[in-house]
Design a protein around this motif. Sequence first.
Motif, short mmCIF file in Angstrom:
data_model
loop_
_atom_site.label_atom_id
_atom_site.label_comp_id
_atom_site.label_asym_id
_atom_site.label_seq_id
_atom_site.Cartn_x
_atom_site.Cartn_y
_atom_site.Cartn_z
N MET A 83 0.82 -1.20 0.00
CA MET A 83 0.00 0.00 0.00
C MET A 83 0.86 1.26 0.00
SD MET A 83 -3.13 -1.08 2.55
CE MET A 83 -3.98 0.46 2.28
N TYR A 84 2.00 1.23 0.70
CA TYR A 84 2.90 2.38 0.69
C TYR A 84 3.39 2.65 -0.74
CZ TYR A 84 7.17 5.11 1.30
OH TYR A 84 8.14 6.06 1.18
N PHE A 85 3.76 1.58 -1.44
CA PHE A 85 4.24 1.76 -2.81
C PHE A 85 3.14 2.28 -3.73
CE2 PHE A 85 4.52 -0.24 -7.06
CZ PHE A 85 5.58 0.49 -7.56
N PRO A 116 12.58 14.28 -0.98
CA PRO A 116 13.43 13.07 -0.99
C PRO A 116 12.62 11.78 -1.06
CG PRO A 116 14.12 14.60 0.73
CD PRO A 116 12.81 15.10 0.22
N PHE A 117 11.47 11.75 -0.37
CA PHE A 117 10.63 10.55 -0.42
C PHE A 117 10.03 10.36 -1.81
CE2 PHE A 117 10.69 11.64 4.08
CZ PHE A 117 10.91 10.41 4.67
N ALA A 118 9.71 11.46 -2.48
CA ALA A 118 9.11 11.36 -3.81
C ALA A 118 10.13 10.91 -4.86
CB ALA A 118 8.50 12.70 -4.21
N THR A 119 11.33 11.47 -4.82
CA THR A 119 12.34 11.15 -5.82
C THR A 119 12.91 9.74 -5.64
OG1 THR A 119 13.97 12.27 -4.43
CG2 THR A 119 13.00 13.54 -6.24
N PHE A 164 12.68 3.09 -4.81
CA PHE A 164 13.78 2.39 -4.15
C PHE A 164 13.44 2.11 -2.69
CE2 PHE A 164 17.74 2.35 -1.70
CZ PHE A 164 18.41 1.30 -2.34
N ILE A 165 12.82 3.08 -2.02
CA ILE A 165 12.42 2.88 -0.63
C ILE A 165 11.42 1.73 -0.53
CG2 ILE A 165 11.22 3.92 1.34
CD1 ILE A 165 12.33 6.63 0.41
N TYR A 172 10.26 -4.04 0.93
CA TYR A 172 9.86 -5.39 0.58
C TYR A 172 11.01 -6.38 0.81
CZ TYR A 172 8.39 -9.46 -2.06
OH TYR A 172 8.08 -10.75 -2.42
N VAL A 173 12.20 -6.00 0.45
CA VAL A 173 13.36 -6.88 0.63
C VAL A 173 13.55 -7.23 2.10
CG1 VAL A 173 15.88 -7.00 0.47
CG2 VAL A 173 14.54 -6.21 -1.48
N PHE A 174 13.39 -6.25 3.00
CA PHE A 174 13.51 -6.52 4.43
C PHE A 174 12.50 -7.59 4.87
CE2 PHE A 174 15.19 -1.96 5.08
CZ PHE A 174 16.48 -2.39 4.81
#
Length: 450
Positions: free
Chosen positions: A134-136, A158-161, A165-166, A171-173
């Motif tokens: 949902m965050y993505f 920074p969160f938008a650009t 990747f975030i 998801y990887v974590f």
Amino acid sequence: MAKPRRNVKFQHRGSSSSAVEGRRSSFSDISEGSSEPGSPKMNGKSGKDEVEPPPVSEYEKKRQTFITRTIWTFVMIACFFTAMFMGHIYIIAIITALQIISFKEVIAIANVPSRARQLRFTKSLNWYFLATTMYFLYGESVIYYFKHIVLVDKVLLPFATHHRFISFMLYVFGFVFFVGTLQKGHYRFQFTQFAWAHMALYLIVVQAHFIMNNIFEGMIWFFLPASLVITNDIFAYVCGITFGKTQLIKLSPKKTVEGFVGAWILTIIFGFGMTNILMRYKYFICPVNDLGANIITGLQCTPNPVFMPQTYHFPAWAPLQRTFTIAPMQFHILVFATFASLIAPFGGFFASGLKRTFKVKDFGESIPGHGGVTDRMDCQFIMGFFAFMYYQSFIAVYKASVGDVIETAITGLTPDQQLEVVRGLSKYLYNQGIVSDKVLDCLNGGLKRR
């Protein structure tokens, strides 16, 4: 002569009664209740003297279910229209709640409580993957539709650009944590839960995300597909009980071919009429540029050409009037109504097969008289997904927006080039008489000092 039996034990009545008590907890509840001061036994009255209520007939059960179902149907309709008229943000909140509840219901039917209790992080990981997804998806929508706000904010930039990747790292974590918590003897259950959670994320959360994007593109792209599915279901039921004879599919024995075809025709007629009404109001056809807008304040925009009447010509050989005027949207509604009638019901058939697999009647009991949220939304998810894809492919008009220009300037230009763009725009606006010379001098002075 018969040989005597040794070590043979006969079951006594006392042990039999205790075994029954072990199987039925209600017996122990009755014995505990009868020892209390207010119990019939303490008052000198036997429990057998109490008058048992008469058993409820099947007719009464169906009648009560019908009443409950009808009441909650009107409650849901009232809540839906109230939220829609209050503004887009309220409909988005409802869709968010529905997709979370649906995810919970679908995950629950494949859960094994005894295994889940032994594995502490099974449920936690399912909810973690839901939050990550949902965050993505929400982030993608916010950045796309409100980039003119997000990209100029110092905190959000920074969160938008780096949003994708975030999201990927989150998801990887979760993936690494899942692998790290695998336990011997529970591999099959853990991998089943992992796969089941991802299937639910795709079929529910991802498709619900596109429904949300439809709301941003204009309320009509949300309301019209949803209403087509609902009315098609009603028409299929009415036509089926009226003249339905031929069974359509074994997964839903009550569905008939006659009801299926009759509902298709009636849904097309309903679509034409509803589209003709909704096209008259900009609140429905305008994309969202203000989340605070409602039915009273309305929205302002240049309507999409698909809503503007156009004149069409019949061929010369046609024995009809040579020309006729109609909005192109009336042609598109044929496709929408056809998909809602012939394809979307298979979302319901899929859900029926899923319930038969796990031997459950409903996905849950979230809505009294209706079952779970998933039981009501099974056709809506695929319909909303189709509406978004069709709109983006054949109807959307792509123009440069303020957000697109800001994004290009931020991501593709150096700070000196960005300043040059500001100087050029300010000079252009001054020459057009839009800004005064004081504003121009102020801008030029501030830029030179930098």
